[in-house]
Design a protein around this motif. Structure first.
Motif, mmCIF file in Angstrom:
data_model
loop_
_atom_site.group_PDB
_atom_site.id
_atom_site.type_symbol
_atom_site.label_atom_id
_atom_site.label_comp_id
_atom_site.label_asym_id
_atom_site.label_seq_id
_atom_site.Cartn_x
_atom_site.Cartn_y
_atom_site.Cartn_z
ATOM 1 N N TYR A 1 75.456 49.352 51.534
ATOM 2 C CA TYR A 1 74.872 49.492 52.875
ATOM 3 C C TYR A 1 74.516 48.148 53.500
ATOM 4 N N ILE A 2 74.216 47.182 52.679
ATOM 5 C CA ILE A 2 73.864 45.849 53.178
ATOM 6 C C ILE A 2 74.989 45.274 54.046
ATOM 7 N N ASN A 3 76.218 45.747 53.828
ATOM 8 C CA ASN A 3 77.346 45.322 54.661
ATOM 9 C C ASN A 3 77.072 45.662 56.131
ATOM 10 N N HIS A 4 76.587 46.861 56.394
ATOM 11 C CA HIS A 4 76.272 47.258 57.770
ATOM 12 C C HIS A 4 75.202 46.344 58.365
ATOM 13 N N LEU A 5 74.159 46.092 57.613
ATOM 14 C CA LEU A 5 73.074 45.245 58.120
ATOM 15 C C LEU A 5 73.575 43.827 58.401
ATOM 16 N N GLY A 6 74.436 43.333 57.537
ATOM 17 C CA GLY A 6 75.012 42.010 57.753
ATOM 18 C C GLY A 6 75.877 41.956 58.999
ATOM 19 N N LEU A 7 76.649 43.013 59.263
ATOM 20 C CA LEU A 7 77.501 43.046 60.447
ATOM 21 C C LEU A 7 76.678 43.129 61.732
ATOM 22 N N VAL A 8 75.641 43.943 61.726
ATOM 23 C CA VAL A 8 74.769 44.035 62.908
ATOM 24 C C VAL A 8 74.118 42.679 63.159
ATOM 25 N N THR A 9 73.672 42.040 62.112
ATOM 26 C CA THR A 9 73.022 40.741 62.244
ATOM 27 C C THR A 9 74.018 39.667 62.669
ATOM 28 N N MET A 10 75.263 39.774 62.219
ATOM 29 C CA MET A 10 76.291 38.836 62.667
ATOM 30 C C MET A 10 76.481 38.946 64.174
ATOM 31 N N GLU A 11 76.477 40.166 64.702
ATOM 32 C CA GLU A 11 76.573 40.355 66.159
ATOM 33 C C GLU A 11 75.380 39.698 66.852
ATOM 34 N N ALA A 12 74.204 39.858 66.278
ATOM 35 C CA ALA A 12 72.992 39.269 66.861
ATOM 36 C C ALA A 12 73.061 37.741 66.824
ATOM 37 N N CYS A 13 73.473 37.185 65.692
ATOM 38 C CA CYS A 13 73.564 35.726 65.559
ATOM 39 C C CYS A 13 74.609 35.151 66.509
ATOM 40 N N ALA A 14 75.730 35.846 66.660
ATOM 41 C CA ALA A 14 76.762 35.389 67.593
ATOM 42 C C ALA A 14 76.223 35.392 69.020
ATOM 43 N N THR A 15 75.389 36.347 69.336
ATOM 44 C CA THR A 15 74.790 36.422 70.670
ATOM 45 C C THR A 15 73.830 35.262 70.880
ATOM 46 N N VAL A 16 73.032 34.962 69.869
ATOM 47 C CA VAL A 16 72.114 33.820 69.970
ATOM 48 C C VAL A 16 72.910 32.533 70.175
ATOM 49 N N ALA A 17 74.033 32.397 69.478
ATOM 50 C CA ALA A 17 74.847 31.183 69.586
ATOM 51 C C ALA A 17 75.547 31.074 70.943
ATOM 52 N N SER A 18 75.745 32.204 71.618
ATOM 53 C CA SER A 18 76.501 32.223 72.871
ATOM 54 C C SER A 18 75.652 32.357 74.124
ATOM 55 N N CYS A 19 74.416 32.760 73.976
ATOM 56 C CA CYS A 19 73.576 33.079 75.134
ATOM 57 C C CYS A 19 72.190 32.440 74.983
ATOM 58 N N ASP A 20 71.494 32.356 76.084
ATOM 59 C CA ASP A 20 70.108 31.884 76.047
ATOM 60 C C ASP A 20 69.205 33.079 75.760
ATOM 61 N N ILE A 21 68.829 33.237 74.514
ATOM 62 C CA ILE A 21 67.996 34.353 74.075
ATOM 63 C C ILE A 21 66.551 33.872 73.997
ATOM 64 N N GLN A 22 65.657 34.611 74.628
ATOM 65 C CA GLN A 22 64.251 34.224 74.695
ATOM 66 C C GLN A 22 63.605 34.112 73.317
ATOM 67 N N ASP A 23 63.838 35.123 72.469
ATOM 68 C CA ASP A 23 63.197 35.162 71.153
ATOM 69 C C ASP A 23 64.235 35.491 70.070
ATOM 70 N N PRO A 24 64.992 34.481 69.643
ATOM 71 C CA PRO A 24 66.043 34.724 68.644
ATOM 72 C C PRO A 24 65.510 35.300 67.328
ATOM 73 N N ASP A 25 64.296 34.898 66.930
ATOM 74 C CA ASP A 25 63.747 35.429 65.677
ATOM 75 C C ASP A 25 63.537 36.936 65.756
ATOM 76 N N LEU A 26 63.073 37.414 66.900
ATOM 77 C CA LEU A 26 62.877 38.856 67.069
ATOM 78 C C LEU A 26 64.221 39.572 66.982
ATOM 79 N N LEU A 27 65.219 39.060 67.660
ATOM 80 C CA LEU A 27 66.548 39.679 67.650
ATOM 81 C C LEU A 27 67.132 39.715 66.240
ATOM 82 N N VAL A 28 67.160 38.592 65.573
ATOM 83 C CA VAL A 28 67.800 38.514 64.261
ATOM 84 C C VAL A 28 66.998 39.285 63.206
ATOM 85 N N SER A 29 65.688 39.173 63.237
ATOM 86 C CA SER A 29 64.868 39.894 62.247
ATOM 87 C C SER A 29 64.988 41.404 62.429
#
Length: 180
Positions: free
Chosen positions: A32-60
């Motif tokens: 199941y950790i695979n799913h969590l890693g994929l969702v988090t990869m989407e979040a990290c890619a968004t942080v790398a591509s966009c101006d995210i106000q609170d990246p820690d909240l998104l990634v956590s």
């Protein structure tokens, strides 16, 4: 560009690796950790591509989004380890299974998510993007269609949180037509 706190990420990754240990994706042998890693990869890619106000909240929240729903972990556990803002986000992302139908559970969750910062909205978008992979073999065309409609609902309700994720989800929804 802001980044996320890698020490907090590591803490959350180790936590979810423990609480989701031995769980597999439904209908498969994939951890199941695979799913969590994929969702988090989407979040990290968004942080790398966009101006995210609170990246820690998104990634956590991306890492922890299924902690309450799918494990014995409770709100207080998350609050004590990661703080109230992350715990509130994870709770909003958790379906209320006391409600009578999946539709009611989704509508309730979306309304609770909308009361959270946009980063929590983005987690739900990341989650559905990740879930729109080929459906499990045991799903029939009706279930596949309902899942796609649910994705459209999520997009219309939460898409304004981030245009990159909204566009990505829209493409995934269109591509899901091949399974109907």
């Amino acid at each position: 560009m802001k980044s996320w706190n890698r020490d907090q990420y590591l803490k959350a990754w180790n936590f979810v690796s423990t609480i989701h240990n031995q769980q597999t994706l439904p209908g498969s042998d994939i951890p199941y950790i695979n799913h969590l890693g994929l969702v988090t990869m989407e979040a990290c890619a968004t942080v790398a591509s966009c101006d995210i106000q609170d990246p820690d909240l998104l990634v956590s929240c991306a890492l922890l989004h299924d902690a309450i729903e799918d494990t014995p972990t409770c709100y207080e556990d998350i609050k004590n380890l990661f703080g109230p803002e992350i715990a509130d986000g994870v709770l909003a992302l958790t379906k209320n299974t006391d409600l009578p139908s999946k539709t009611a559970q989704m509508e309730d969750s979306i309304q609770r998510i909308k009361q959270q910062p946009k980063e929590v909205w983005m987690v739900k978008l990341c989650d559905r993007i990740t879930n729109l992979q080929p459906p499990p073999k045991h799903w029939d065309k009706t279930k596949i269609g309902k899942y796609q409609e649910e994705a459209r609902f999520i997009l219309t309700q939460l898409g304004e949180a981030n245009s990159l994720l909204a566009d990505r989800l829209q493409k995934k929804i269109r591509a899901y037509d091949q399974y109907k």
